[in-house]
Scaffold this motif. Structure first.
Motif, mmCIF file in Angstrom:
data_model
loop_
_atom_site.group_PDB
_atom_site.id
_atom_site.type_symbol
_atom_site.label_atom_id
_atom_site.label_comp_id
_atom_site.label_asym_id
_atom_site.label_seq_id
_atom_site.Cartn_x
_atom_site.Cartn_y
_atom_site.Cartn_z
ATOM 1 N N PRO A 184 0.798 -1.163 0.135
ATOM 2 C CA PRO A 184 -0.121 -0.017 -0.096
ATOM 3 C C PRO A 184 0.905 1.308 0.038
ATOM 4 O O PRO A 184 0.266 2.272 -0.596
ATOM 5 C CB PRO A 184 -0.834 -0.172 1.360
ATOM 6 C CG PRO A 184 0.066 -0.917 2.103
ATOM 7 C CD PRO A 184 0.594 -2.015 1.173
ATOM 8 N N GLU A 185 2.252 1.260 0.624
ATOM 9 C CA GLU A 185 2.690 2.381 0.564
ATOM 10 C C GLU A 185 3.205 2.911 -0.819
ATOM 11 O O GLU A 185 3.405 4.155 -1.091
ATOM 12 C CB GLU A 185 4.125 2.120 1.551
ATOM 13 C CG GLU A 185 4.176 1.901 2.772
ATOM 14 C CD GLU A 185 3.571 0.327 3.137
ATOM 15 O OE1 GLU A 185 3.463 0.183 4.537
ATOM 16 O OE2 GLU A 185 3.407 -0.459 2.159
ATOM 17 N N ILE A 186 3.175 1.849 -1.881
ATOM 18 C CA ILE A 186 3.569 2.595 -3.205
ATOM 19 C C ILE A 186 2.584 3.365 -3.855
ATOM 20 O O ILE A 186 2.822 4.319 -4.260
ATOM 21 C CB ILE A 186 3.894 1.143 -4.010
ATOM 22 C CG1 ILE A 186 5.000 0.502 -3.251
ATOM 23 C CG2 ILE A 186 4.454 1.645 -5.499
ATOM 24 C CD1 ILE A 186 6.326 0.940 -2.878
ATOM 25 N N ILE A 187 1.195 2.852 -3.704
ATOM 26 C CA ILE A 187 0.390 3.541 -4.268
ATOM 27 C C ILE A 187 0.057 4.706 -3.491
ATOM 28 O O ILE A 187 -0.710 5.873 -3.838
ATOM 29 C CB ILE A 187 -1.043 2.689 -4.580
ATOM 30 C CG1 ILE A 187 -2.372 3.234 -5.073
ATOM 31 C CG2 ILE A 187 -1.579 2.133 -3.123
ATOM 32 C CD1 ILE A 187 -1.812 3.718 -6.645
ATOM 33 N N GLY A 188 0.066 4.601 -2.046
ATOM 34 C CA GLY A 188 -0.339 5.790 -1.282
ATOM 35 C C GLY A 188 0.807 6.986 -1.808
ATOM 36 O O GLY A 188 0.518 8.236 -1.858
ATOM 37 N N LEU B 230 10.669 13.417 0.307
ATOM 38 C CA LEU B 230 10.093 13.337 1.344
ATOM 39 C C LEU B 230 9.515 11.562 1.779
ATOM 40 O O LEU B 230 9.410 11.139 2.888
ATOM 41 C CB LEU B 230 9.101 14.093 1.838
ATOM 42 C CG LEU B 230 9.189 15.729 1.726
ATOM 43 C CD1 LEU B 230 8.114 16.535 1.651
ATOM 44 C CD2 LEU B 230 10.148 15.823 2.771
ATOM 45 N N ILE B 231 8.998 11.074 0.621
ATOM 46 C CA ILE B 231 8.372 9.789 0.727
ATOM 47 C C ILE B 231 9.484 8.798 1.211
ATOM 48 O O ILE B 231 9.501 7.952 1.906
ATOM 49 C CB ILE B 231 7.830 9.388 -0.357
ATOM 50 C CG1 ILE B 231 6.255 10.113 -0.682
ATOM 51 C CG2 ILE B 231 7.104 7.765 -0.413
ATOM 52 C CD1 ILE B 231 5.633 9.991 -1.757
ATOM 53 N N PHE B 232 10.590 8.809 0.354
ATOM 54 C CA PHE B 232 11.940 8.064 0.665
ATOM 55 C C PHE B 232 12.380 8.121 1.953
ATOM 56 O O PHE B 232 12.680 7.205 2.543
ATOM 57 C CB PHE B 232 13.078 8.448 -0.381
ATOM 58 C CG PHE B 232 14.199 7.619 -0.284
ATOM 59 C CD1 PHE B 232 14.296 6.420 -0.627
ATOM 60 C CD2 PHE B 232 15.168 8.207 0.369
ATOM 61 C CE1 PHE B 232 15.398 5.639 -0.595
ATOM 62 C CE2 PHE B 232 16.486 7.583 0.418
ATOM 63 C CZ PHE B 232 16.610 6.200 0.066
#
Length: 275
Positions: free
Chosen positions: A134-138, A189-191
């Protein structure tokens, strides 16, 4: 002020529902986006002046057999190629044709290979390697949201040169650049967040992967927004619907990611097999 408050509240509600569904389970995620895809399809059918129960049956069938329960990966890859080809054809029409021919003559081509396939690959992104992440599509949604927000802020305050005035008078070159910078910032920021909370994901999803996805989301998301603007201009309407106060319809909110999702999915597939 009242319009801003309404717009903000409806946007927060929409984002909350999307994020909660993503991190609940794959089934909840698919269920929500099946509902969203039905609403979006209904708005699109109104734009192209078409009443079709077949379109809803095709939506359900393609989402089930090509996304939730993949019956043949080669069929998915063929759909991906056709979808990307049609999307690029739509881009050509936006740039050089006064009216989109598919809007007039080949409505089912646009319905299947642009809109429905966009949802298929949107829901395939978190399972690109056969496990639900889910983290990827989020993260992809965050890239799109940052792109849209930065494009709006920079364009409104510093925009002078029109990007494509005959299609979308409010879009500017400065706004597009601001959106691109915003998306790249979101990727960074996501990374960094994943480094803290899900460090195992950063082995495959490196900073450069997120930056490339940010560029794809920004460029193709903007193109998707322009294509939807042209559809609405040809239909003679301001918004695709009224479901989200202050925003318009769901198609108005999802147009960017619908168009960008096949290209993001294709990139993830290439990066996965190369690595």
């Amino acid at each position: 002020m009242k319009e801003l408050i309404v717009r903000t509240l409806s946007g927060v509600l929409y984002i909350s529902i999307v994020i909660i569904s993503m991190f609940t389970s794959h089934e909840w995620f698919m269920g929500l986006f099946f509902i969203l895809s039905i609403i979006t399809l209904s708005e699109f059918l109104k734009l192209v002046h078409l009443k079709s129960y077949l379109a809803y049956a095709l939506l359900a069938g393609l989402l089930y057999f090509f996304s939730y329960s993949i019956f043949d990966i080669n069929a998915v890859n063929l759909l991906l190629i056709l979808c990307c080809f049609v999307n690029l054809f739509l881009l050509k029409d936006v740039l050089w044709v006064s009216k989109i021919p598919m809007f007039q003559k080949k409505k089912y081509v646009a319905i299947i290979l642009y809109l429905i396939s966009g949802f298929v690959f949107l829901t395939l992104i978190p399972v690109y390697n056969e496990s639900f992440i889910p983290e990827i599509i989020g993260g992809v949604f965050i890239l799109i949201w940052f792109n849209d927000s930065f494009a709006y802020i920079v364009g409104k305050n510093f925009g002078k040169r029109k990007l494509l005035e005959r299609i979308s008078p409010n879009k500017t070159v400065e706004g597009f650049i601001g959106g691109l910078v915003g998306a790249i910032l979101a990727g960074f920021l996501i990374f960094k967040c994943l480094e803290i909370y899900k460090p195992e994901l950063t082995v495959e999803f490196t900073l450069i992967i997120w930056v490339i996805m940010a560029v794809i989301a920004s460029v193709f998301g903007t193109i998707g927004d322009l294509i939807q603007s042209k559809f609405k201009r040809q239909a003679g309407v301001k918004d695709s619907g009224i479901l989200m106060p202050g925003h318009g319809g769901l198609y108005d909110r999802l147009d960017s990611i619908i168009f960008a999702s096949p290209f993001i999915y294709a990139f993830l597939q290439i990066a996965y097999y190369v690595s």
